[in-house]
Write an enzyme that holds these catalytic residues in place. Sequence first.
Site, mmCIF file in Angstrom:
data_model
loop_
_atom_site.group_PDB
_atom_site.id
_atom_site.type_symbol
_atom_site.label_atom_id
_atom_site.label_comp_id
_atom_site.label_asym_id
_atom_site.label_seq_id
_atom_site.Cartn_x
_atom_site.Cartn_y
_atom_site.Cartn_z
ATOM 1 N N CYS A 1 48.199 86.681 18.592
ATOM 2 C CA CYS A 1 47.960 87.244 19.952
ATOM 3 C C CYS A 1 47.049 88.157 20.258
ATOM 4 C CB CYS A 1 49.228 87.519 20.710
ATOM 5 S SG CYS A 1 49.156 88.126 22.422
ATOM 6 N N HIS B 1 49.988 86.473 27.092
ATOM 7 C CA HIS B 1 50.675 87.755 26.846
ATOM 8 C C HIS B 1 50.596 88.306 28.023
ATOM 9 C CE1 HIS B 1 51.362 91.591 24.381
ATOM 10 N NE2 HIS B 1 51.598 91.963 25.572
ATOM 11 N N HIS C 1 50.129 90.178 31.309
ATOM 12 C CA HIS C 1 49.022 91.129 31.839
ATOM 13 C C HIS C 1 48.872 91.179 33.393
ATOM 14 C CE1 HIS C 1 46.716 87.707 31.006
ATOM 15 N NE2 HIS C 1 45.794 88.182 31.735
ATOM 16 N N CYS D 1 48.378 91.505 21.513
ATOM 17 C CA CYS D 1 49.145 92.149 20.617
ATOM 18 C C CYS D 1 48.109 92.975 19.454
ATOM 19 C CB CYS D 1 49.985 91.265 20.014
ATOM 20 S SG CYS D 1 51.449 90.807 20.763
#
Length: 114
Positions: A4, A98, A100, A7
């Site tokens: 990711c 992810h 955001h 990450c």
Amino acid sequence: MEDCLFCKIIKKEIESQIVFENESVIAFKDINPQAPVHILIVPKEHFTSFLDVSYADTQLVIDIFQAAKKIAQKEGIAEKGFRFAVNVGDEGGQIIKHLHFHLLGGRQLSGSLG
Ligand code: AMP
Ligand code: ZN
């Protein structure tokens, strides 16, 4: 989460221009800015999308909103106004899986979200 991108940015394995960081949230400049100020506000915990956030994450949601407010003030866009947006899923235009939030400002943004 492995593989990711965000990450990896959180773990500082990939460089980014960090503008804010605390225990739960990181914020960095978007690599392809759509406005003079374009910052991504990202929970450090991996959530694939907005749909994965639940009541158990109440404090995190507050942290994200507080971070957005602080950054908007620091970047000097709080007074004139800005956009705080989240894309969800493919048709919502979410490319990075992810969670955001986009903080956009520094120019007159169009009234249209499409
Ligand atoms: P979204 O379409 O909502 O998933 O937004 C993803 C955003 O991440 C886009 O605005 C990209 O320009 C931005 N982005 C992609 N890679 C990076 C990176 N390495 N550093 C900062 N921003 C990035
Ligand atoms: Zn992640």
